[in-house]
Design an enzyme around this catalytic site. Structure first.
Site, short mmCIF file in Angstrom:
data_model
loop_
_atom_site.label_atom_id
_atom_site.label_comp_id
_atom_site.label_asym_id
_atom_site.label_seq_id
_atom_site.Cartn_x
_atom_site.Cartn_y
_atom_site.Cartn_z
CG HIS A 113 -1.80 1.21 1.26
ND1 HIS A 113 -2.65 1.48 0.36
CD2 HIS A 113 -2.02 2.06 2.15
CE1 HIS A 113 -3.38 2.46 0.88
NE2 HIS A 113 -3.02 3.09 1.91
CG ASP A 130 -5.40 1.92 4.66
OD1 ASP A 130 -6.09 1.62 5.54
OD2 ASP A 130 -5.43 3.06 4.30
CG HIS A 169 -10.38 2.68 5.63
ND1 HIS A 169 -10.74 3.53 5.57
CD2 HIS A 169 -8.79 2.63 5.50
CE1 HIS A 169 -9.83 4.46 5.28
NE2 HIS A 169 -8.51 3.90 5.37
#
Ligand code: ZN
Ligand code: FE
Length: 257
Positions: A113, A130, A169
């Site tokens: 990422h 992430d 998330h």
């Protein structure tokens, strides 16, 4: 250890990690400071450290204000992100360990990422930012499919299946819809999607997942699934269909899903 997810911004999670024997706590990825400091007060714990998984603003946005409010906080992140993480005091790499009260925290460097992405391992839990989501992974902003393949399948994937995965998330429902799109016959995906829809309808969080669940449902950890390989071949007939190439195509498909 107690872990309290703190919803931030529109779909981020910060996590307050509390050492119950000392009352000391660390905050993973404070997107913003207000909900974090409210939670620290409510829990009556002593905030000692910020654990940043990577430098994106939606993961470090609360650093500066928390440092003002709680002087002396340690700020952890990857050692290559000194210039990108506000207040970074302790740059880490794979194998580095530190104490949070009586809890031992281990760092895993997992680029893909971003180049400086890290996950934190505490007891049977991993905080992945992430890099690994439930049924998904972050976009390849600074890394290659080979980086992300290794980070998910070897580095984080090297932990036991019972490991609880705390991700950055709340993308789980959409990720599972995509997982179903690339692997329609995977019953673990359809079962988890039904569970997650119910949870989301009642406002519940889908964090944490487990590594076992990810092996069963995460398309980026299933690059050798016959169904996914066939789907990729359809999408990109010239593909060599090696796991890393499969991940690259699946990631591209997800980018526009
Ligand atoms: Zn990010
Ligand atoms: Fe993010």
């Amino acid at each position: 250890m107690r872990i309290i997810p703190i919803p931030c911004l529109s779909d981020n999670y910060a996590y307050l990690v509390v050492c119950e024997s000392s009352g000391e706590a660390g905050i993973v990825d404070p997107s913003e400071s207000a909900p974090v400091s409210a939670c620290v007060k409510k829990e009556g714990v002593t905030l000692k450290a910020i654990l940043n998984t990577h430098h994106h603003w939606d993961h470090i946005g609360g650093n500066k204000e928390l440092l003002r409010e709680f002087p002396g906080l340690k700020v952890y992140g990857h050692k290559s992100d000194q210039a990108r993480i506000d207040g970074l005091s302790d740059g880490l790499d794979t194998g580095d360990k530190f104490q949070l009260g009586s809890l031992q925290v281990g760092a895993l460097h997992n680029p893909g990422h971003t180049t400086g992405a890290v996950s934190y391992v505490i007891e049977d839990c991993v905080f992945t930012g992430d890099t690994m989501f439930a049924a998904g992974c972050g976009r390849l902003f600074e890394g290659t499919p080979a980086n992300m393949y290794a980070s998910l399948n070897k580095v984080i994937g090297g932990l036991p299946e019972t490991t609880r995965v705390y991700f950055g998330h709340e993308y789980t429902e959409n990720n599972l819809r995509f997982a179903q799109f690339v692997e329609p016959d995977n019953t673990a995906v359809s079962e988890k999607l039904a569970q997650v829809k119910k949870a989301r309808a009642s406002g519940a969080f889908t964090t944490p997942s487990t590594l076992g669940d990810e092996w069963r449902t995460n398309p980026f950890m299933r690059c050798e699934s016959e169904e996914i390989v066939a789907r990729v071949k359809q999408e990109d007939p010239a593909n060599d269909l090696q796991p890393i190439s499969v991940l690259g195509v699946v990631r591209r498909m997800k980018d526009s899903f």
